[in-house]
Design a protein around this motif. Structure first.
Motif, short mmCIF file in Angstrom:
data_model
loop_
_atom_site.label_atom_id
_atom_site.label_comp_id
_atom_site.label_asym_id
_atom_site.label_seq_id
_atom_site.Cartn_x
_atom_site.Cartn_y
_atom_site.Cartn_z
N GLU C 14 10.24 -24.24 -14.99
CA GLU C 14 10.21 -25.11 -13.81
C GLU C 14 8.91 -24.84 -13.05
O GLU C 14 8.39 -23.73 -13.09
CB GLU C 14 11.38 -24.81 -12.85
CG GLU C 14 12.74 -25.20 -13.37
CD GLU C 14 13.35 -24.12 -14.25
OE1 GLU C 14 12.83 -22.99 -14.24
OE2 GLU C 14 14.32 -24.42 -14.98
N GLY C 27 10.20 -29.22 -10.22
CA GLY C 27 10.27 -30.11 -11.38
C GLY C 27 10.23 -29.26 -12.65
O GLY C 27 10.30 -28.03 -12.58
N ASN C 81 15.40 -36.55 -6.52
CA ASN C 81 14.62 -37.73 -6.89
C ASN C 81 15.51 -38.71 -7.63
O ASN C 81 15.64 -38.67 -8.86
CB ASN C 81 13.43 -37.29 -7.75
CG ASN C 81 12.50 -38.46 -8.06
OD1 ASN C 81 12.78 -39.60 -7.70
ND2 ASN C 81 11.40 -38.15 -8.72
N ILE C 91 9.46 -38.32 -16.17
CA ILE C 91 9.10 -36.91 -16.40
C ILE C 91 8.17 -36.80 -17.61
O ILE C 91 7.22 -36.02 -17.60
CB ILE C 91 10.36 -36.05 -16.57
CG1 ILE C 91 11.14 -36.00 -15.25
CG2 ILE C 91 10.00 -34.63 -17.03
CD1 ILE C 91 12.44 -35.22 -15.32
N TYR C 96 4.42 -33.48 -13.44
CA TYR C 96 4.13 -32.87 -12.13
C TYR C 96 4.29 -33.87 -10.99
O TYR C 96 4.46 -33.49 -9.84
CB TYR C 96 2.75 -32.22 -12.14
CG TYR C 96 2.67 -31.16 -13.22
CD1 TYR C 96 3.41 -29.98 -13.09
CD2 TYR C 96 1.93 -31.35 -14.38
CE1 TYR C 96 3.40 -29.01 -14.09
CE2 TYR C 96 1.90 -30.39 -15.38
CZ TYR C 96 2.64 -29.22 -15.23
OH TYR C 96 2.63 -28.27 -16.22
N TRP C 99 8.95 -35.17 -9.49
CA TRP C 99 9.72 -34.04 -8.96
C TRP C 99 11.21 -34.29 -9.17
O TRP C 99 11.63 -35.45 -9.31
CB TRP C 99 9.40 -33.82 -7.48
CG TRP C 99 9.77 -35.00 -6.59
CD1 TRP C 99 9.08 -36.17 -6.46
CD2 TRP C 99 10.92 -35.11 -5.75
NE1 TRP C 99 9.72 -37.00 -5.59
CE2 TRP C 99 10.85 -36.38 -5.13
CE3 TRP C 99 11.99 -34.27 -5.44
CZ2 TRP C 99 11.82 -36.82 -4.22
CZ3 TRP C 99 12.94 -34.71 -4.53
CH2 TRP C 99 12.85 -35.99 -3.94
N ILE C 100 12.01 -33.24 -9.23
CA ILE C 100 13.45 -33.40 -9.48
C ILE C 100 14.27 -33.17 -8.21
O ILE C 100 15.13 -33.96 -7.88
CB ILE C 100 13.90 -32.47 -10.63
CG1 ILE C 100 13.18 -32.88 -11.93
CG2 ILE C 100 15.42 -32.56 -10.83
CD1 ILE C 100 13.44 -31.98 -13.12
#
Lengths: 442, 491, 129
Positions: C14, C27, C81, C91, C96, C99-100
């Motif tokens: 991550e 992310g 997100n 992704i 980058y 983002w998650i």
């Protein structure tokens, strides 16, 4: 071949195995029979078991299966194919599974289906685990006491190690059904509703479903697929419909066969599909944009996700599902409806014939094709007397509960003629009068 | 793609009605009745027969192709087994019918229990599990029940070698255990030092496949037994590869406490496009009380003949319980029984011998044809691994590409990308029912694809070219889920 | 493989970035998305839930693999997100940018213990094959 493999003899092929392990005797394996001999043996054993006029249901049901079904199922290309992991070489199986999923989803009125589980009872256990995953904060499941006891037993065996708490809901002793009032819904993850229930009776599925949803409780429907030719689909229950539907697929073209192989079906609302266990076929396109089929959502499954898989299952009941798909295609909507209606009409016709004997339904709720009757005498003796006349008169409910020891669970499907029903009534009458004359004599 | 059966549907067209029309239902509350008929296709019998016959023709199958699918034991399924399991009396037998009306069927099942006891070397067998994975569940649940019956609640882990089938760790989780992996050493055996370090009072048991999924026999099995038993754990035998040793070595003799057997592998019942299988479990003496129900018992009658009956909760109070509503996959068990009777005592031992001979012959021939073996120093069991890592580096052709091109040659692809330990692997299992001619034809097909990979890599990378469809878009299938046909999605 | 210079990295692949408001955005790395292949599904963490450092909080899934997402630092999830629900391929396109989730860290110092870009690059290049 031994020379090519670079060994002097067969034994050398096993030279990596410690010698002390290779002392094998197989005395309890009989000497070989040739095909003619084994055929003779099995035919004799089958003849020994004979044919009966059976009125036993209790979760496995006799229906007529059109000849085309199993002739197609046992084609070598279905019978001896592997799981369709190589999609390009398995389009037949994959398209059939997609058609099956579409039919069973339509029948249950829900959005998504898997390609089947082992049987109805294990499908319920998987649905319970699925509901616990979906609910996230509760592991408590409400199971009605009028659910088939083997289903409850399987649910217990398959879910107990995962901290699932199964709470039994009692049924109304007059109606034989679950009362929607006063269910302990607070804090539960899911309510299981069997329609028909194990006594053949019909539950107030709409009220039960709405009550459960009002408390944030998921609804798992356990249904007989043939009954859905006549009864509400789980997707139509209450205002929102059941969340997951499961059941025994056997009545759809699979012979009784001593208890298996059958198949369990599972369908659910679209939002829940990622928590559904088991194989799923999906439609996609190939490199040229031609439509085709493949297994999808495999990342949930054990061969990829290993210890975090939704289940350890890595099979569907392929041949049984093949039979069900062809069976449903042959019956069509009108055919399935007729089978369901005729089952129900035949049950009523039998009850009419039993009335003069003073034999009535034990519970007051309406039934589909199965009913509990009270014969006023120990069920085993009555059944034995009926068997002497070639009739398997039903299932002895004393095996489930001592208070039902004079009750039979009797099933009538479309396979029975009016003559069969007359024969049943005569056999029961004789069994009861034989009994009473014995009582008088003693 | 063939049109869907739904797309062949024509309003009002019918085939089997199977029941008279006109039954009026007026005693069920209308709110419980279905408003519209179920959305099934409407088709004539000929439409249905033609449709599903044509679909079947789009499948590879043992009856039509060689299927060297490692770890799956795709041997021939004798037709007699099917014909006899489908005798009308057996098909009509209701699972809850009185046992007196099923003595013939029960005799077959009881004898099958005995045969499986004998070949596994275990003290008792239950036929209840409906598949290998359910057999695994039953096995691990029995391990759990045994520890608990002794008041030992500290055991929280199941150890699984990294080469194991995914069902092993998935099963351990379903039984409430944490999974601890142990690595494999360079020669394909379990790393004993790491195993010694892994066991302890938390160890409930070890699940092991032997021969392993790497296609080699675990040579230090007796050391493994001592390590696991020494730590108070039990030993579970995953019978996935039983075909390699059936009739030659009994898992019971290796010290295993529990075993499941995949009858759709070793006992030749059909795979059926993904089932049904059957996964009977066998146990050593100390685990007998925990076997899943129902089981078949034979009790001597007054006339000297045996009477058979099902054992239930009342007979087996410590059982781990029921795994199915009824008696397991009886029809599959009957097929396995017929197969076992036709093999007989001598034939049973020939299974492993010929399966191993075929695998070793094929392994040597493929090595000679220029393929890299994953474990060149080892004897093959009934299967072995070829690695295409070098080919991939040289040509960009992957094991997947290679497998797809084999389909064009009329051979089902070997197992690819399993076990996960060997890069670009093909796991190849010919089985004992294939002839030398078939094996030689397979070698020729492998050589031809190898040559194509070097000279025309794009041809291989875009394979297959002769199947009903070309390579399918799995990503689209998962992103734009279409798992149920709806009228509105008609294409 | 791309490695963004200004981010922090966890051993479980991550990336984490401290924002001006004190929150941490998380992310998965470009290397991780390469290993997984085309992503088909992202199971997002629950907003409002508190995770320990290293705790599983989501899943990224391709057709051939599924991998857990671990919280690189402890904290409460304050945003996810949602765009990834319908478009997990974002992704793959730019790991980058996609983002998650966003955390409010309970121990902001934990961020300093993560690898910098050079260390992460060293770790990845030492991986076999």
């Amino acid at each position: 071949m031994l020379d090519a493999a670079g060994v002097g003899g067969i034994d050398a092929l096993f030279d990596e195995i410690p010698a002390q392990l290779k002392q094998v005797r197989l005395e309890r394996v009989p000497e070989a029979l040739n095909e003619m001999q084994v055929t003779r043996l099995l035919q004799e054993r089958a003849a020994q078991d004979g044919r009966w006029s059976s009125f036993i249901g209790a979760g496995a049901y006799e229906h007529y299966i059109p000849a085309a079904v199993w002739q197609l199922v046992t084609r070598g290309e279905f019978y001896s194919a592997y799981t369709p992991y190589q999609a390009e070489a398995s389009q037949g199986t994959l398209q059939l599974l997609y058609e099956y999923q579409s039919m069973i989803a339509g029948l249950t009125g829900l959005d998504a289906a898997n390609a089947s589980l082992y049987d109805g009872a294990s499908a319920l256990a998987e649905a319970i685990l699925m509901a616990v995953r979906l609910h996230k904060s509760s592991r408590r499941i409400l199971l009605p006491a009028n659910l088939h006891p083997h289903y409850a037993a399987v649910a217990r065996a398959l879910t107990s190690s995962q901290g699932v708490e199964l709470i039994e809901l009692s049924y109304d002793s007059r109606r034989g059904t679950i009362t929607p009032d006063a269910l302990p819904l607070d804090g539960a993850a899911a309510l299981v509703i069997a329609q028909p229930n194990a006594f053949g009776g019909l539950e107030d599925v709409h009220a039960l479903t709405d009550r459960a949803h009002a408390h944030g409780v998921l609804v798992i429907a356990v249904v007989n697929p043939v009954s859905l030719g006549l009864l509400n689909a789980p997707g139509e229950w209450g205002t929102q419909g059941a969340d997951i539907a499961v059941g025994e697929g056997q009545p759809l073209g699979v012979p009784l066969s001593g208890g298996g192989p059958y198949f369990g079906f599972m369908t659910c609302k679209a939002a829940h599909i990622r928590q559904m266990p088991g194989r799923i076929a999906g439609r996609t396109v190939d490199l040229d944009g031609t439509p085709g089929f493949t297994l999808t959502l495999q990342a949930r499954e054990q061969h990829i996700r290993r210890s975090k898989a939704t289940s350890n299952i890595c099979t569907n009941q392929g041949l049984a599902v093949t039979a069900a798909t062809i069976h449903m295609a042959l019956l069509g909507p009108a055919g399935l409806q007729r089978v369901a209606q005729t089952c129900h009409a035949n049950l009523l016709a039998l009850l009419e014939r039993l009335q003069p004997l003073g034999v009535r339904p034990r519970f007051s709720a309406s039934c589909f094709h199965e009913v509990v009757i009270d014969v006023g005498a120990p069920a085993p003796a009555v059944l034995a007397a009926m068997r002497a006349q070639g009739v398997l008169g039903g299932f002895d409910l004393g095996q489930w509960s001592p208070e039902l020891s004079s009750s039979l669970l009797v099933c009538v499907t479309e396979t029975k003629t009016m003559a069969d029903l007359d024969h049943y009534a005569q056999a029961l009458a004789a069994a009861l009068s034989g009994r009473s004359s014995q009582e008088r004599a003693s | 793609m063939n049109r869907l059966i739904f797309e062949r549907s024509r309003t009002g067209r019918v085939s089997a009605q199977l029941a008279p029309a006109g039954a009026v239902v007026d005693d069920i509350p209308p709110a419980l009745l279905r408003a519209a008929p179920p959305p099934l296709p409407e088709a004539a019998e000929l439409d249905v027969v033609r449709h599903y016959t044509r679909l079947s023709q789009k499948n590879f199958s043992i009856d039509t192709q060689f299927y060297p699918l490692g770890s799956c034991t795709m041997k021939y399924n004798p037709r007699a087994a099917n014909a006899l399991a489908m005798l009308p009396e057996f098909l009509a037998h209701h699972p809850l019918a009185p046992e007196a009306t099923g003595q013939g069927l029960l005799a077959c099942l009881h004898e099958l229990q005995e045969i499986l006891c004998e070949v596994s070397g275990m003290a008792g067998v239950s036929l209840a599990p409906m598949a290998g994975a359910q057999g695994e569940f039953a096995g691990v649940a029995m391990i759990r029940a045994w520890h608990r019956s002794r008041g030992d609640h500290a055991r929280s882990e199941i150890i699984v070698p990294d080469a194991a089938h995914g069902t092993n760790p998935a099963t351990a989780t379903m039984c409430g255990y944490a999974v601890r992996e142990v690595p494999t050493d360079r020669s394909g055996n379990v790393d004993l030092d790491r195993l010694r370090a892994a066991v302890g009072p938390q160890t409930a048991g070890l699940m092991l496949t032997n021969p392993s999924t790497l296609g080699v026999f675990e040579q230090r099995i007796l050391d493994i037994r001592d390590i696991v038993h020494g730590a108070g754990g039990l030993l579970y035998y995953d019978g996935a590869n039983l075909n390699a040793i059936v009739g030659k070595v009994k898992p019971g003799a290796m010290g295993f406490d529990v075993i499941h057997m995949n009858l759709h592998k070793t006992f030749s019942t059909p795979h059926g496009g993904g089932g049904p299988g059957a996964g009977p479990v066998g146990v050593a003496e100390r685990l007998l009380p925990f076997l899943p129900i129902p089981m078949v018992a034979c009790e001597a009658g007054s006339d000297g003949r045996g009477t058979y009956r099902w054992l239930t909760e009342a007979d087996r109070p410590q059982s781990i319980g029921r795994l199915s509503a009824f008696m397991g996959n009886v029809g599959v068990l009957l097929r396995a029984y017929v197969y076992a009777r036709m093999l007989g005592r001598k034939g049973m031992a020939r299974v492993a011998e010929f399966a191993t001979l075929n695998a070793n012959y094929l392994m040597v021939e493929l090595a000679r044809a220029g393929f890299d073996l994953a474990y060149p120093a080892r004897r093959a069991s009934h299967e072995f691994i070829v690695t295409l890592k070098r080919l991939k580096d040289e040509t960009g052709v992957s094991a997947m590409d290679f497998a797809k091109r084999l389909l064009d040659k009329g051979v089902h692809a070997p197992t690819t990308y399993f076990p996960l330990l060997v890069p670009e692997c093909l796991l190849i299992e010919p089985t004992e029912t294939e002839s030398k001619e078939t094996l030689d034809a397979f070698v020729a097909a492998m050589k031809a694809v190898l040559e194509e990979a070097r000279t025309q890599p794009d041809l291989v990378k875009s394979a297959p070219h002769t199947m009903p469809v070309r390579r399918l878009d799995d990503v689209r299938a998962a992103r734009e889920l279409d798992v149920v046909w709806k009228k509105s999605t008609r294409t | 493989m791309k490695i963004a210079r200004d981010l922090k990295y966890a051993q479980t692949h991550e990336w984490a970035r401290a924002e001006a408001d004190g929150s941490v955005v998380v992310g998965i790395t470009d290397h991780a998305q390469e290993l997984l292949g085309d992503l088909v599904y992202v199971e997002l963490p629950q907003v409002g839930k508190v995770y320990a450092k290293g705790q599983e909080c989501g899943v990224v899934e391709s057709v051939k693999a599924a991998s857990d997402i671990y919280a690189p630092v402890a904290g409460e999830v304050i945003a996810v997100n949602d765009e990834l629900g319908a478009s997990p391929e974002k992704i793959n396109e730019d790991a980058y940018a996609a983002w998650i989730f966003r955390l409010r860290p309970s121990a902001p110092d934990e961020l300093n213990a993560l690898m910098d870009a050079a260390a992460y690059e060293g770790m990845v290049s030492a991986e076999p094959g």
